[in-house]
Design an enzyme around this catalytic site. Structure first.
Site, PDB file in Angstrom:
ATOM      1  CE1 TYR A   1      -3.280   2.736   0.003  1.00 23.04           C
ATOM      2  CE2 TYR A   1      -3.816   2.226   2.280  1.00 23.04           C
ATOM      3  CZ  TYR A   1      -4.033   2.969   1.138  1.00 23.04           C
ATOM      4  OH  TYR A   1      -5.016   3.920   1.131  1.00 23.04           O
TER       5      TYR A   1
ATOM      6  CD  GLU B   1      -1.879   4.915  -6.441  1.00 25.80           C
ATOM      7  OE1 GLU B   1      -2.536   5.775  -5.800  1.00 25.80           O
ATOM      8  OE2 GLU B   1      -2.146   3.697  -6.401  1.00 25.80           O
TER       9      GLU B   1
END
Length: 247
Positions: free
Chosen positions: A169, A176
């Protein structure tokens, strides 16, 4: 997110970890999908698992062929776009439509509105960072749903589903954010997707500012989702839960 066996399918983790499928003690169990729906969901999850395996193999083959991790995106660009866009069907599979739609669309947005649209960022190492995180996550996630639907979930897949997000994660989110950040100067220079006044609709939109707001949205969302997943991990993998299932 594709539906799992006895509980309603839903995504509460942006695709990186625990999905909140376990129901509180004493809650009424939802009726599972029928035979036809189960068959469709099994096929969907098998296809998606295979698709992300294709992406993983493509990454490895490209790295072995070039000896470099730079520009690996180009070797898996088409299957990445296809299978990540295919995740839109998960919105139809789930119970929590708003949450799932938000999280699926965030990835589709990054795939098309950032990485595809801003060609200059495709060679950034940050792209490989989130692609690698997505790939490992989705192979595990879709395998998890497939075996859950078949009522034969290996503990190793369950453990991986609720454990590897601890690394994947933050890795995916970092990739991103760095990719969006790398796209900012190119978006500002080109005016990509921006609408300026005057125009007949009397409406303006600054895509550059929008991307900054998207990045800022990670600040409140990331901790909430991450700690939620840690809570789910403790609940699902706790010795008490395992003993209860064994009984």
């Amino acid at each position: 997110m594709a539906a799992s066996s006895s509980s309603a399918s839903r995504r509460a983790d942006n695709g990186y970890g625990a999905n909140g499928q376990q129901q509180p003690p004493g809650s009424r169990r939802r009726k599972g999908p029928g035979a036809l729906a189960t068959a469709y969901l099994v096929i969907y999850n098998v296809v998606m698992t295979a698709g992300w395996l294709v992406i993983a193999v493509g990454l490895v083959r490209s790295y072995l062929a070039t000896g470099s991790y730079h520009n690996l995106y180009y070797s898996i660009e088409k299957p990445l776009k296809f299978f990540q866009t295919g995740a839109l069907l998960e919105i139809l599979h789930c119970a929590m439509v708003v949450l799932t739609a938000f999280q699926v669309m965030s990835r589709v947005f990054l795939t098309w509105a950032i990485t595809h649209s801003v060609k200059e960022v495709q060679s950034e190492d940050s792209v490989l960072l989130f692609v690698a995180a997505w790939t490992v996550t989705e192979i595990i996630r879709y395998s998890f749903y497939t075996f859950s639907l078949l009522n034969h979930l290996p503990y190793l897949i369950k453990w991986a589903r609720y454990t590897l997000f601890i690394v994947l994660y933050p890795m995916g989110v970092s990739g991103e954010l760095l990719t969006i950040y790398a796209a900012l100067p190119f978006v500002r220079r080109s005016g990509l997707y921006s609408i300026s006044l005057p125009n007949k609709y009397n409406f303006s939109f600054d895509y550059y500012t929008f991307l900054i707001l998207v990045m800022m949205s990670y600040i409140p969302l990331f901790p909430q989702l991450y700690f939620h997943m840690l809570h789910q991990r403790r609940k699902v993998l706790s010795p008490a839960e395992e003993q209860k299932k064994a009984e």
